[in-house]
Design an enzyme around this catalytic site. Structure first.
Site, PDB file in Angstrom:
ATOM      1  N   ASP A  37       0.846  -0.915   0.422  1.00  0.00           N
ATOM      2  CA  ASP A  37      -0.332   0.075   0.065  1.00  0.00           C
ATOM      3  C   ASP A  37       1.038   1.495   0.219  1.00  0.00           C
ATOM      4  O   ASP A  37       1.542   1.240   0.459  1.00  0.00           O
ATOM      5  CB  ASP A  37      -0.959   0.227   1.108  1.00  0.00           C
ATOM      6  CG  ASP A  37      -2.115  -0.979   0.923  1.00  0.00           C
ATOM      7  OD1 ASP A  37      -2.049  -1.192  -0.134  1.00  0.00           O
ATOM      8  OD2 ASP A  37      -2.823  -1.043   1.773  1.00  0.00           O
ATOM      9  N   LYS A  59      -4.413   3.109  -2.427  1.00  0.00           N
ATOM     10  CA  LYS A  59      -5.545   3.002  -2.429  1.00  0.00           C
ATOM     11  C   LYS A  59      -5.903   4.251  -1.323  1.00  0.00           C
ATOM     12  O   LYS A  59      -5.246   4.494  -0.055  1.00  0.00           O
ATOM     13  CB  LYS A  59      -6.294   2.235  -1.994  1.00  0.00           C
ATOM     14  CG  LYS A  59      -6.534   0.870  -2.894  1.00  0.00           C
ATOM     15  CD  LYS A  59      -7.327  -0.527  -1.160  1.00  0.00           C
ATOM     16  CE  LYS A  59      -8.955   0.084  -2.103  1.00  0.00           C
ATOM     17  NZ  LYS A  59      -8.619  -0.138  -3.735  1.00  0.00           N
ATOM     18  N   MET A 172      -8.347   9.703   8.664  1.00  0.00           N
ATOM     19  CA  MET A 172      -9.355  10.083   7.237  1.00  0.00           C
ATOM     20  C   MET A 172     -10.365  11.003   7.185  1.00  0.00           C
ATOM     21  O   MET A 172     -11.369  10.930   6.534  1.00  0.00           O
ATOM     22  CB  MET A 172     -10.085   9.226   6.313  1.00  0.00           C
ATOM     23  CG  MET A 172      -9.083   7.234   5.974  1.00  0.00           C
ATOM     24  SD  MET A 172      -9.467   5.973   4.967  1.00  0.00           S
ATOM     25  CE  MET A 172      -9.844   5.757   7.055  1.00  0.00           C
TER      26      MET A 172
END
Length: 256
Positions: A37, A59, A172
């Site tokens: 990642d 991602k 996030m």
């Protein structure tokens, strides 16, 4: 006849390669294929054998991302070809890392899969600035929550979270900070609730912002901090190394 391989979902930790577990290192050392990642520190690959194939499958919100379906198909195909696949994820595979989805898919396809936990950035970020997520004087628990749901129906209930009076560790959340603050204030959270934002936790370029809930949107914009960042909301932020020094500032300032 080719012997079927296996997949190991490995938590690579928050960024500092020294925070890898011994079990994670051993899995990386045995890998034939590594799917990595964006948030994984490239130094982690120093433990991989020279013969291992490395595939970037990043991602990131707001960026070009590798489709989840492609990642899962690739893991299945490589394992069926007899290879040991290591799926390297930032933090912990099961903490907003889609590890549960991937494990279910692999098991449904008859692929042997193991999961190695990692230190989540939601724990490492507050710890790196002296903030415990629980404290007998400030908070009897903590809630780890994403800043946005998979769809509108799964958006976090910020009003209810505000009323819980627990430490909130928000992943996030930078892009949604204004709506998050509005929801928490609407749920009764005080505007002077301490807040910390930690960007790139445990890495050499880590930065932080100490502020209050009411000042957060403006302070965050002026600080220049962005993703990946962890937002910590609650009185435990008073334990931050610099809180007393910065508490008189208006707004409190970002620092390295």
């Amino acid at each position: 006849m080719t012997t079927q391989g296996s997949v190991t979902l490995v938590g690579a930790g928050p960024g500092d390669p020294e925070l890898l577990t011994i079990k994670a290192v051993r899995a990386i050392e045995r890998a034939d294929v590594l799917l990595i990642d964006d948030l994984v520190n490239p130094q982690v690959l120093d433990y991989a054998p020279a013969s291992a194939r490395v595939v970037q499958v990043g991602k990131r919100g707001g960026c070009a991302s590798t489709p989840q379906e492609f990642i899962e198909r690739l893991m299945v195909a490589e394992a069926r070809a007899g290879r040991h696949v290591v799926r390297l994820k930032g933090g912990d595979p099961y903490m907003f890392g889609r590890g549960g989805e991937e494990r279910a898919t692999l098991r449904a396809q008859g692929i042997a899969v193991d999961v190695i936990p990692g230190i989540s950035s939601g724990l490492a970020a507050p710890t790196s600035i002296g903030v415990p997520v629980t404290h007998r004087s400030w908070s009897q628990g903590a809630t780890f929550v994403t800043g946005h749901g998979k769809d509108a129906a799964s958006e976090p209930n910020w009003q209810a979270l505000a009323q819980s009076r627990l430490t909130l560790v928000i992943y996030m959340g930078v892009a949604r900070v204004e709506s998050i603050v509005a929801g928490l204030l609407g749920g009764g959270a005080a505007r002077d609730t301490p807040v910390a934002v930690v960007q790139a936790a445990t890495r050499d370029n880590q930065r932080k912002l100490l502020t209050t809930l009411g000042e957060l949107p403006v302070a965050l914009r002026e600080s220049g901090l962005g993703s990946p960042s962890i937002i910590v909301v609650g009185d435990v932020v008073r334990c931050a190394d610099d809180w007393q020094d910065l508490a008189a500032a208006a707004p409190l300032q970002a620092s390295a």
